[in-house]
Design a protein around this motif. Structure first.
Motif, mmCIF file in Angstrom:
data_model
loop_
_atom_site.group_PDB
_atom_site.id
_atom_site.type_symbol
_atom_site.label_atom_id
_atom_site.label_comp_id
_atom_site.label_asym_id
_atom_site.label_seq_id
_atom_site.Cartn_x
_atom_site.Cartn_y
_atom_site.Cartn_z
ATOM 1 N N ASP A 193 41.971 6.984 -8.005
ATOM 2 C CA ASP A 193 43.276 7.442 -7.405
ATOM 3 C C ASP A 193 43.318 8.464 -6.357
ATOM 4 O OD1 ASP A 193 44.428 5.647 -9.651
ATOM 5 O OD2 ASP A 193 44.654 7.677 -11.171
ATOM 6 N N ILE A 194 43.677 8.235 -5.251
ATOM 7 C CA ILE A 194 43.701 9.094 -4.199
ATOM 8 C C ILE A 194 45.228 9.360 -3.627
ATOM 9 C CG2 ILE A 194 42.997 9.396 -1.791
ATOM 10 C CD1 ILE A 194 40.883 6.890 -2.203
ATOM 11 N N ILE A 195 45.120 10.555 -3.571
ATOM 12 C CA ILE A 195 46.806 11.279 -3.059
ATOM 13 C C ILE A 195 46.369 12.069 -2.094
ATOM 14 C CG2 ILE A 195 47.435 11.240 -5.603
ATOM 15 C CD1 ILE A 195 47.148 14.416 -5.479
ATOM 16 N N ASN A 196 47.394 11.917 -1.054
ATOM 17 C CA ASN A 196 47.235 12.787 0.156
ATOM 18 C C ASN A 196 48.489 13.555 -0.006
ATOM 19 O OD1 ASN A 196 47.007 13.847 2.653
ATOM 20 N ND2 ASN A 196 47.811 11.754 3.760
ATOM 21 N N LYS A 197 48.402 14.931 0.048
ATOM 22 C CA LYS A 197 49.416 15.772 0.118
ATOM 23 C C LYS A 197 49.620 16.693 1.132
ATOM 24 C CE LYS A 197 47.193 20.092 -1.757
ATOM 25 N NZ LYS A 197 47.286 21.036 -2.911
ATOM 26 N N ASN A 198 49.353 16.020 2.222
ATOM 27 C CA ASN A 198 49.590 16.635 3.790
ATOM 28 C C ASN A 198 50.332 15.609 4.636
ATOM 29 O OD1 ASN A 198 49.553 18.583 5.819
ATOM 30 N ND2 ASN A 198 47.577 17.671 6.397
ATOM 31 N N PRO A 199 51.815 15.675 4.599
ATOM 32 C CA PRO A 199 52.377 16.958 4.219
ATOM 33 C C PRO A 199 52.912 16.648 2.728
ATOM 34 C CG PRO A 199 53.917 15.356 5.498
ATOM 35 C CD PRO A 199 52.413 14.832 5.489
ATOM 36 N N LEU A 200 53.201 17.673 2.123
ATOM 37 C CA LEU A 200 53.934 17.615 0.699
ATOM 38 C C LEU A 200 55.408 17.305 0.814
ATOM 39 C CD1 LEU A 200 52.875 17.913 -2.219
ATOM 40 C CD2 LEU A 200 53.623 20.414 -2.256
ATOM 41 N N LYS A 201 55.777 16.702 -0.137
ATOM 42 C CA LYS A 201 57.419 16.234 -0.092
ATOM 43 C C LYS A 201 58.134 16.786 -1.404
ATOM 44 C CE LYS A 201 56.874 11.885 0.539
ATOM 45 N NZ LYS A 201 56.772 10.319 0.570
ATOM 46 N N LEU A 202 59.421 17.054 -1.332
ATOM 47 C CA LEU A 202 60.663 17.494 -2.440
ATOM 48 C C LEU A 202 61.534 16.404 -2.270
ATOM 49 C CD1 LEU A 202 61.092 19.064 -4.847
ATOM 50 C CD2 LEU A 202 62.117 20.604 -3.257
ATOM 51 N N SER A 203 61.702 15.585 -3.445
ATOM 52 C CA SER A 203 62.675 14.593 -3.430
ATOM 53 C C SER A 203 63.702 15.200 -4.381
ATOM 54 C CB SER A 203 62.188 13.235 -4.049
ATOM 55 O OG SER A 203 63.241 12.353 -4.077
ATOM 56 N N VAL A 204 65.143 15.332 -4.145
ATOM 57 C CA VAL A 204 66.063 15.877 -4.957
ATOM 58 C C VAL A 204 67.238 14.766 -4.891
ATOM 59 C CG1 VAL A 204 65.366 18.125 -4.543
ATOM 60 C CG2 VAL A 204 67.030 16.957 -2.946
ATOM 61 N N LYS A 205 68.079 14.670 -5.660
ATOM 62 C CA LYS A 205 69.261 14.220 -5.690
ATOM 63 C C LYS A 205 70.651 15.003 -5.760
ATOM 64 C CE LYS A 205 67.061 10.112 -7.219
ATOM 65 N NZ LYS A 205 67.221 9.199 -6.540
ATOM 66 N N VAL A 206 71.455 14.576 -4.734
ATOM 67 C CA VAL A 206 72.581 15.239 -4.656
ATOM 68 C C VAL A 206 74.075 14.085 -4.760
ATOM 69 C CG1 VAL A 206 71.626 16.711 -2.933
ATOM 70 C CG2 VAL A 206 72.778 14.587 -1.931
ATOM 71 N N THR A 207 75.024 14.678 -5.109
ATOM 72 C CA THR A 207 76.330 14.023 -5.259
ATOM 73 C C THR A 207 76.978 13.490 -4.042
ATOM 74 O OG1 THR A 207 77.580 15.748 -5.162
ATOM 75 C CG2 THR A 207 76.833 15.189 -7.439
ATOM 76 N N GLU A 208 78.164 12.466 -3.849
ATOM 77 C CA GLU A 208 78.586 12.144 -3.071
ATOM 78 C C GLU A 208 79.381 13.103 -1.929
ATOM 79 O OE1 GLU A 208 81.738 9.497 -3.564
ATOM 80 O OE2 GLU A 208 82.253 10.073 -5.486
ATOM 81 N N GLN A 230 57.338 33.583 -4.316
ATOM 82 C CA GLN A 230 56.876 33.234 -2.816
ATOM 83 C C GLN A 230 58.250 32.454 -2.208
ATOM 84 O OE1 GLN A 230 53.182 32.417 -1.257
ATOM 85 N NE2 GLN A 230 52.250 33.112 -3.231
ATOM 86 N N ASP A 231 58.438 32.490 -1.035
ATOM 87 C CA ASP A 231 59.548 31.679 -0.496
ATOM 88 C C ASP A 231 58.838 30.471 0.404
ATOM 89 O OD1 ASP A 231 61.488 33.418 -1.309
ATOM 90 O OD2 ASP A 231 61.424 34.804 0.408
ATOM 91 N N ASN A 256 56.927 22.475 5.084
ATOM 92 C CA ASN A 256 56.165 22.990 6.412
ATOM 93 C C ASN A 256 56.087 24.599 6.244
ATOM 94 O OD1 ASN A 256 59.070 23.945 6.484
ATOM 95 N ND2 ASN A 256 59.797 23.051 8.506
ATOM 96 N N SER A 257 55.558 25.190 5.272
ATOM 97 C CA SER A 257 55.404 26.385 4.918
ATOM 98 C C SER A 257 53.976 26.752 5.108
ATOM 99 C CB SER A 257 55.859 26.916 3.619
ATOM 100 O OG SER A 257 57.318 26.767 3.340
ATOM 101 N N PRO A 258 53.607 27.770 5.548
ATOM 102 C CA PRO A 258 52.137 27.990 5.944
ATOM 103 C C PRO A 258 51.328 27.989 4.648
ATOM 104 C CG PRO A 258 53.094 29.746 6.796
ATOM 105 C CD PRO A 258 54.067 28.741 6.365
ATOM 106 N N ASN A 259 52.017 28.600 3.551
ATOM 107 C CA ASN A 259 51.435 28.874 2.340
ATOM 108 C C ASN A 259 51.493 27.819 1.222
ATOM 109 O OD1 ASN A 259 54.208 29.487 2.319
ATOM 110 N ND2 ASN A 259 53.976 31.084 0.836
ATOM 111 N N GLN A 260 51.973 26.607 1.522
ATOM 112 C CA GLN A 260 52.330 25.742 0.672
ATOM 113 C C GLN A 260 51.000 24.958 -0.017
ATOM 114 O OE1 GLN A 260 54.251 22.921 3.558
ATOM 115 N NE2 GLN A 260 52.665 21.551 3.282
ATOM 116 N N ASP A 261 49.798 25.453 0.171
ATOM 117 C CA ASP A 261 48.690 24.681 -0.276
ATOM 118 C C ASP A 261 48.899 25.048 -1.886
ATOM 119 O OD1 ASP A 261 47.846 23.997 1.944
ATOM 120 O OD2 ASP A 261 46.368 25.274 2.515
ATOM 121 N N GLN A 262 49.586 26.123 -2.267
ATOM 122 C CA GLN A 262 49.271 26.461 -3.628
ATOM 123 C C GLN A 262 50.294 25.485 -4.440
ATOM 124 O OE1 GLN A 262 50.200 30.939 -4.351
ATOM 125 N NE2 GLN A 262 50.483 30.844 -1.966
#
Length: 350
Positions: A193-208, A230-231, A256-262
Motif C-alpha cells: 500500500d503506497i500513500i502520497n500525502k503531499n499535498p495532504l487533504k481535509l474532507s468535510v461535510k457542510v449543509t445546504e 499549532q495553527d 498548505n502550512s509549512p508545519n503540516q508534516d506532523q
C-alpha cells in the motif's frame, strides 16, 4: 326494648352515612365546576419575533486524507528474488520495489525475439521477390502474417518480462507491505500500500445553507485535534455539486502550512469557516418551535385562541432559529405551555 334500641341505632348510623355521602357529592360537584372554569384557557407566555444580527461563521469536522492512495498488485506469477523497498520507505515513481523470478520468461523472450528477427528478414526477402514477380501475392501475404504474429508474441512477452519488475506507480511512502523473500505471488495478489500525502487533504461535510458561503480558492483556518497547540491553514480546491444521502455537500481543502508534516492521514481536523460580514435576520428561541425541526411551526394568538403557523427555519448555534418564511418582525409566538396547546386552544398570556 333492646330491639327498639338496636333499630334506633341502625337508623342513626344510616342517616349519618347518607349525610356524609351527600356532602362528598356536593364537594365533588364544586371541584368539577372549578376545574371546568380553570380549563377554559391555558396560561402561556409569548416571545416577540425580532430582527437580530447573526454571524455566519461555522465549523465542519473531517478526516485528513492523502492526495493519492494505491494498493499495488502483482501482475504476473513467480517467486520474489529481490526486495528493494520495505514498509516505511519513500519511493519515487518508477523505483523498483521487488523483483520476481524472470528466468523462464526471459528465455521465452529470447526465443520470441529470434523468431521475430527471422520473420522480419524473411519478409524483406519476399518483398524483394514480389517486386520482380518471382513469387505470388499469396506467398507475400503469408510472410506478412507470420511477421505480425512473431512481433505480437514478442510484445506480449515483453509485457510479461516488465511485470516481473514491480515498480512504484506513484511517489510516496510504503504504508504496508505483504511480501518476503521467496514469497510466491500470482496476478491480483496485493504487494504493498503506497500513500502520497503531499499535498495532504481535509474532507468535510457542510449543509445546504453553508455550502453557498464557501468559495473555491479561499484560505481556511484548520484545527488539528491531535496537535491543538499549532495553527494550520488549507485552501478550498473542491466543492461537490450534489448532496449525499444525508443532504450534505463535500468540501475538500488542500493543506498548505509549512508545519503540516506532523499531520498524519486519518487524524481528525476541523475547518473553521469565518466570514467578516454580519447579517440581520428574524430570530426566535428554538423552544418556541412546535413539532420537529424537519416539519416546524409556531402558535400565534388571535382573539385569545392559538393558531398554528407553519414556518421555514434554519437552526443557529446559540439555541435560536432563523425564520426564513412564515413570520414577520413584531409577530408574537407562544413560547411556553406548548405541551397543552393545539389548534383552537383558548390561551391567556401571563
Amino acid at each position: 326494648m333492646k330491639k327498639l334500641i338496636i333499630i334506633a341505632l341502625l337508623l342513626v348510623g344510616v342517616g349519618a352515612v347518607a349525610f356524609t355521602l351527600y356532602n362528598n357529592k356536593q364537594e365533588m360537584n364544586e371541584a368539577a365546576t372549578l376545574a371546568m372554569k380553570s380549563s377554559e384557557y391555558i396560561s402561556v407566555t409569548v416571545e416577540n419575533v425580532e430582527e437580530k444580527t447573526v454571524n455566519r461563521n461555522f465549523e465542519a469536522n473531517g478526516v485528513f486524507q492523502p492526495s493519492q492512495e494505491l494498493n499495488l498488485m502483482a501482475e504476473t506469477s513467480g517467486s520474489i528474488v529481490k526486495i528493494q523497498k520495505r514498509k516505511g520507505d519513500y519511493v519515487r515513481k518508477g523505483d523498483l520495489i521487488v523483483q520476481i523470478d524472470d528466468r523462464l520468461i526471459r528465455a521465452d523472450y529470447t526465443i520470441a525475439q529470434l523468431n521475430r528477427d527471422q520473420a522480419e528478414k524473411d519478409l524483406k526477402r519476399f518483398e524483394n521477390l514480389a517486386a520482380t514477380d518471382a513469387i505470388t501475392k499469396k506467398q507475400l501475404e503469408e510472410n506478412e502474417k507470420a511477421f505480425k504474429i512473431a512481433d505480437a508474441q514478442l510484445t506480449a512477452l515483453q509485457k510479461r518480462l516488465d511485470d516481473t519488475q514491480v515498480t512504484a506507480p506513484i511517489s510516496g511512502f510504503i504504508n504496508q507491505d505483504y511480501f518476503e523473500m521467496g514469497t510466491l505471488v500470482s496476478p491480483g495478489m496485493p504487494l504493498a500500500d503506497i500513500i502520497n500525502k503531499n499535498p495532504l487533504k481535509l474532507s468535510v461535510k457542510v449543509t445546504e445553507s453553508e455550502i453557498a458561503k464557501v468559495k473555491l480558492g479561499e484560505e481556511i483556518a484548520v484545527r488539528v485535534n491531535a496537535i491543538s497547540s499549532q495553527d494550520f491553514t488549507g485552501k478550498v480546491h473542491f466543492i461537490s455539486d450534489k448532496a449525499d444521502a444525508s443532504f450534505k455537500y463535500e468540501v475538500e481543502l488542500v493543506m498548505n502550512s509549512p508545519n503540516q508534516d506532523q499531520i498524519k492521514p486519518g487524524m481528525f481536523g476541523t475547518a473553521q469557516f469565518k466570514f467578516s460580514q454580519e447579517e440581520k435576520v428574524l430570530k426566535i428561541d428554538r423552544k418556541s418551535i412546535a413539532g420537529s425541526l424537519k416539519s416546524p411551526g409556531v402558535f400565534l394568538i388571535k382573539d385569545d385562541v392559538a393558531v398554528y403557523q407553519p414556518v421555514k427555519i434554519h437552526p443557529l448555534d446559540d439555541g435560536t432559529v432563523e425564520i426564513l418564511e412564515g413570520l414577520k418582525a413584531g409577530d408574537k409566538v407562544i413560547a411556553s405551555g406548548l405541551i397543552n396547546v393545539k389548534e383552537g386552544t383558548k390561551v391567556k398570556v401571563q
